[in-house]
Scaffold this motif. Structure first.
Motif, PDB file in Angstrom:
ATOM      1  N   SER A 296       0.919   4.044  -2.896  1.00  6.59           N
ATOM      2  CA  SER A 296       0.703   5.456  -2.588  1.00  6.59           C
ATOM      3  C   SER A 296       1.837   6.333  -3.094  1.00  6.59           C
ATOM      4  CB  SER A 296       0.546   5.650  -1.085  1.00  6.59           C
ATOM      5  OG  SER A 296      -0.568   4.943  -0.621  1.00  6.59           O
TER       6      SER A 296
ATOM      7  N   TRP B  28       0.838  -1.207   0.000  1.00  6.45           N
ATOM      8  CA  TRP B  28       0.000   0.000   0.000  1.00  6.45           C
ATOM      9  C   TRP B  28       0.871   1.255   0.000  1.00  6.45           C
ATOM     10  CZ3 TRP B  28      -4.595   0.553  -1.668  1.00  6.45           C
ATOM     11  CH2 TRP B  28      -5.526  -0.457  -1.559  1.00  6.45           C
TER      12      TRP B  28
ATOM     13  N   MET C  51       5.969   4.779   3.088  1.00  3.51           N
ATOM     14  CA  MET C  51       5.683   6.148   2.622  1.00  3.51           C
ATOM     15  C   MET C  51       6.750   7.153   3.043  1.00  3.51           C
ATOM     16  SD  MET C  51       2.900   6.711   0.865  1.00  3.51           S
ATOM     17  CE  MET C  51       2.481   8.390   1.259  1.00  3.51           C
TER      18      MET C  51
ATOM     19  N   PRO D  96      -0.906   9.279  -5.300  1.00  6.31           N
ATOM     20  CA  PRO D  96      -1.270   9.681  -3.937  1.00  6.31           C
ATOM     21  C   PRO D  96      -2.721   9.372  -3.556  1.00  6.31           C
ATOM     22  CG  PRO D  96      -1.038  11.606  -5.323  1.00  6.31           C
ATOM     23  CD  PRO D  96      -0.586  10.435  -6.135  1.00  6.31           C
TER      24      PRO D  96
ATOM     25  N   GLN E 125      -3.269   6.675  -0.818  1.00  5.00           N
ATOM     26  CA  GLN E 125      -2.828   6.886   0.564  1.00  5.00           C
ATOM     27  C   GLN E 125      -3.990   7.041   1.539  1.00  5.00           C
ATOM     28  OE1 GLN E 125      -0.384  10.328   0.550  1.00  5.00           O
ATOM     29  NE2 GLN E 125      -2.033  11.716   0.025  1.00  5.00           N
TER      30      GLN E 125
END
Length: 181
Positions: A137, A133, A178, A141, A144
């Motif tokens: 992301s 994930w 991230m 974006p 996210q």
């Protein structure tokens, strides 16, 4: 007249998502070896890009089959995979140097890994889910927002109490993935 030239991960406006650059680096390393086997002239940049995009498309169809087989059975999953493979829009995204094919693959891999993690309740699959994930992301974006909503749902719904610790682990891995951005 030199013709039109492009760089695989070049940016015409100075802004590129870091997940796209990561995919390009991995693709360059994989296809550098293939280029050595086939020769530089026969395996030019455009062919490498097309091969990488086509490989992601094939893997996406396979993931559609696996996800559909979990819910619909093998015969209907084969129909879903066939419809996905013959969809004109999905066939066209492999012709352009865009992030759609990488995003689609990572999104489907994230969903598949989440479903497998819930089925088997193995921590390693929750870790892989969070990392996928996060990578998804980094490419786009819009992805996210799903992990925080999933974490919120797990903590808000009493019926999902048994998934609180694994969801928190997956969310921590999502945040770690991230962090480069």
């Amino acid at each position: 007249n030199r013709g039109f030239r492009f760089r695989l991960c070049g940016s015409y406006n100075g802004f590129r998502r870091s997940g796209f650059r990561l995919g390009c680096r991995c693709g360059r390393r994989c296809y550098r070896g293939i280029g050595l086997l086939l020769g530089r002239e026969a395996f030019a940049l455009g062919h490498r890009v097309a091969l990488m995009q086509a490989g992601l498309g094939v893997a996406s169809v396979w993931l559609i089959y696996l996800i559909a087989a979990m819910f619909l059975g093998r015969s209907l999953a084969l129909v879903a995979a066939l419809l996905t493979a013959t969809a004109p829009q999905l066939a066209m995204i492999s012709n352009y140097l865009l992030t759609e094919s990488l995003f689609l693959f990572l999104l489907l891999a994230s969903v598949f890994m989440l479903l497998k993690a819930v089925q088997s309740n193995r921590r390693s699959l929750y870790v892989a889910t969070g990392i996928l994930w996060g990578l998804c992301s980094l490419v786009r974006p819009t992805a996210q927002f799903f992990p925080p909503l999933l974490l919120l749902a797990v903590f808000a719904v009493p019926h999902l109490r048994q998934f609180r610790a694994p969801a928190a682990l997956a969310f921590a891995c999502f945040l770690a993935a991230m962090s480069p951005w």
